[in-house]
Design a protein around this motif. Sequence first.
Motif, PDB file in Angstrom:
ATOM      1  N   SER A  18     112.581  44.269 -25.975  1.00 60.21           N
ATOM      2  CA  SER A  18     111.690  44.297 -26.913  1.00 60.21           C
ATOM      3  C   SER A  18     110.578  42.889 -27.060  1.00 60.21           C
ATOM      4  CB  SER A  18     112.273  43.707 -29.100  1.00 60.21           C
ATOM      5  OG  SER A  18     111.250  43.132 -29.463  1.00 60.21           O
ATOM      6  N   VAL A  19     109.502  43.425 -27.049  1.00 57.86           N
ATOM      7  CA  VAL A  19     108.223  42.827 -27.045  1.00 57.86           C
ATOM      8  C   VAL A  19     107.488  42.707 -27.621  1.00 57.86           C
ATOM      9  CG1 VAL A  19     106.231  41.775 -25.124  1.00 57.86           C
ATOM     10  CG2 VAL A  19     108.213  43.660 -24.007  1.00 57.86           C
ATOM     11  N   THR A  20     107.153  41.784 -28.730  1.00 60.36           N
ATOM     12  CA  THR A  20     106.742  40.896 -29.731  1.00 60.36           C
ATOM     13  C   THR A  20     105.874  39.752 -29.546  1.00 60.36           C
ATOM     14  OG1 THR A  20     108.578  41.524 -30.396  1.00 60.36           O
ATOM     15  CG2 THR A  20     106.888  39.852 -31.724  1.00 60.36           C
ATOM     16  N   GLY A  21     104.362  40.284 -30.055  1.00 51.24           N
ATOM     17  CA  GLY A  21     102.949  39.657 -29.857  1.00 51.24           C
ATOM     18  C   GLY A  21     103.045  39.241 -31.442  1.00 51.24           C
ATOM     19  N   HIS A  22     102.271  37.711 -30.935  1.00 47.43           N
ATOM     20  CA  HIS A  22     102.534  37.086 -32.077  1.00 47.43           C
ATOM     21  C   HIS A  22     100.652  36.661 -31.937  1.00 47.43           C
ATOM     22  CE1 HIS A  22     106.273  36.520 -33.717  1.00 47.43           C
ATOM     23  NE2 HIS A  22     106.797  37.149 -32.529  1.00 47.43           N
TER      24      HIS A  22
END
Length: 111
Positions: A24-28
């Motif tokens: 999982s790659v999560t951008g903020h």
Amino acid sequence: MTNLPADWPYLLVQVVQRPGRAVSVTGHGEVDMTTVHAFSHTLSTVLRQERPLHIDVNLAEVTFMDSSGINALMACRAEAEPTGCRITISHPRPMVHRVLTVTGVNQLFGL
């Protein structure tokens, strides 16, 4: 360190291993021409180093995405395809979802 304006674009990208060779790659923050390098570099590095079967790009915390973000997603998809890795996008905010829909990218990434 220089003092940046409070509204200066920023992006933090978090990578979490999931069971079954999934990541999982999560951008903020914002994915635009000033931050896209971190986004695309992370996706490319995950593909090369982890060799996952699935990457879920979680956009729940991405507040803005322009065409450079779309290009990064498409480049990641092209890089992943020969390896058999599936790339999906999850939880985009309404404004980001609209950009993905208008460009037709939403259907390529399982939205």
